[in-house]
Design a protein around this motif. Sequence first.
Motif, PDB file in Angstrom:
ATOM      1  N   LYS A 102       1.927   1.666  -3.504  1.00  0.00           N
ATOM      2  CA  LYS A 102       0.793   2.116  -4.318  1.00  0.00           C
ATOM      3  C   LYS A 102       0.558   3.616  -4.141  1.00  0.00           C
ATOM      4  O   LYS A 102       0.225   4.328  -5.093  1.00  0.00           O
ATOM      5  CB  LYS A 102      -0.466   1.326  -3.941  1.00  0.00           C
ATOM      6  CG  LYS A 102      -1.669   1.617  -4.838  1.00  0.00           C
ATOM      7  CD  LYS A 102      -2.884   0.828  -4.410  1.00  0.00           C
ATOM      8  CE  LYS A 102      -2.766  -0.638  -4.738  1.00  0.00           C
ATOM      9  NZ  LYS A 102      -4.030  -1.380  -4.462  1.00  0.00           N
ATOM     10  N   GLU A 116       4.233  -0.323  -8.257  1.00  0.00           N
ATOM     11  CA  GLU A 116       3.739  -1.673  -7.988  1.00  0.00           C
ATOM     12  C   GLU A 116       4.774  -2.432  -7.154  1.00  0.00           C
ATOM     13  O   GLU A 116       5.977  -2.233  -7.319  1.00  0.00           O
ATOM     14  CB  GLU A 116       3.487  -2.423  -9.297  1.00  0.00           C
ATOM     15  CG  GLU A 116       2.227  -1.979 -10.032  1.00  0.00           C
ATOM     16  CD  GLU A 116       0.958  -2.346  -9.276  1.00  0.00           C
ATOM     17  OE1 GLU A 116       0.899  -3.455  -8.703  1.00  0.00           O
ATOM     18  OE2 GLU A 116       0.040  -1.507  -9.239  1.00  0.00           O
ATOM     19  N   ASN A 164       0.824  -1.212   0.000  1.00  0.00           N
ATOM     20  CA  ASN A 164       0.000   0.000   0.000  1.00  0.00           C
ATOM     21  C   ASN A 164       0.858   1.262   0.000  1.00  0.00           C
ATOM     22  O   ASN A 164       0.485   2.273  -0.609  1.00  0.00           O
ATOM     23  CB  ASN A 164      -0.943   0.001   1.204  1.00  0.00           C
ATOM     24  CG  ASN A 164      -2.093  -0.973   1.052  1.00  0.00           C
ATOM     25  OD1 ASN A 164      -2.437  -1.355  -0.070  1.00  0.00           O
ATOM     26  ND2 ASN A 164      -2.691  -1.389   2.155  1.00  0.00           N
TER      27      ASN A 164
END
Length: 445
Positions: free
Chosen positions: A98, A103, A95
């Motif tokens: 992100k 990625e 996360n």
Amino acid sequence: MMYTVIDIETTGQGNKITEIAIFKFDGEKVIDEFTSLVNPETYIPEYITALTGIDNSMVAEAPTFREIASSILEITKDCVFVAHNVNFDYNIIRNEFKAIGLEFTRKKLCTIRLSRKLIPGHRSYSLGKLCAALNIPIEGRHRARGDAQATVTLFQRIIDTDNSEKVFAEFLRRTSKEATLPPHLPSDIFNGIPNAPGVYYFKNKKGKIIYIGKAKDLKKRVLGHFYDKTDKELNLCRETADIDYELSGSELIALLMEDAGIKQHYPEYNVASKRNPRAYGIFTYQDRMGINHLAYNILKNAPSPFITFFNITDCRTYLEKICVQFELCPKYCHLQEGVQQCSHYKIHTCRGVCINKESVKNYNLRVEQAISFTSEISSNKIIKKPGRHPDEEGFVLVKNGIYLGFGFVENTEQIINTEDLEHFLIRQKDNVDIQRILKRQLITS
């Protein structure tokens, strides 16, 4: 095979990283290390500071995650991501990537699940208690480097056990769910859940029910929790050590079972509504031309409603249904407003009362029939549903407008009347949530 053994500390709420430690491990020795405090760019709560010793002043000059992202990508490249409760660390790191537009995908191994498989018999598989049982020292508990270093030693013990190579290969298979399942949940528990309708009960290590859900496909829905990466789901999965289930035969009975279970056990991860749902009522009145209208409004503004609903969509949908069934006028059912004559986009059954092609008397008769029909099916209803196996049938019983419960009847039983059914009834309490579920069944059946 190359591994990176990782541990992180976070802010708790929001799960922003405050410290990270990564040991690159070839299965025999550590060949590289990356450890850093991280500025989470948000406040660290006092209870987290009390646990980890990391406070806001310590991270004020530390690099942000964006500033260390390339170092994390480099050291973990082509390595298996290893952690104690791997999904927690992995998903938080992913996360963070992100959030900065990158990625992050790595193969995973969980030292809790591996320990359960290869070092069985321990009362607890938390890092502190397992390391204590195995005489593995932890220098700096609840700090990333200390916990990661202890996890390296534990991982080495796991590698050295018999059959570890085969177990590792099994866990790393693309189709394996081992890396997805909660760390404390035995895989045979999950494998025993059927692909059938019912309710499921997540339990913690003490056997307490912490979440209740319903599903048309139990196994598929339960697995969905493990793939959900929200904070709530991550915390739920981290606590889950067992899952029970009950078959229902149908989604409707599963909904009723779920409601009863939640109201009995009050599981901490089932978020109860803090306010009652707004109710809507359908009522009738007569205009100056003597035409009987069907209309709807919020319940307190609906005079003598003959049926209630708990959202506006269900209310309108049911009104559309009886408008078609009894060939009523959309204009006088208030499905169209401010028109001289009806021209509803999907209801074309009006016999012409709005253009004087049908007498008011005949029209009002059908309105009365619609009201009587609704009152009758709302007051007494036996809803038949599939059973839990091919040789039985499920049912829900409503009598005098009150929900009495549900039950299951073998196909060999002779049922002549409602009294016969009541011998098989599992009695339940009526409430506003149950009425909402049953009203939705009314408009879809």
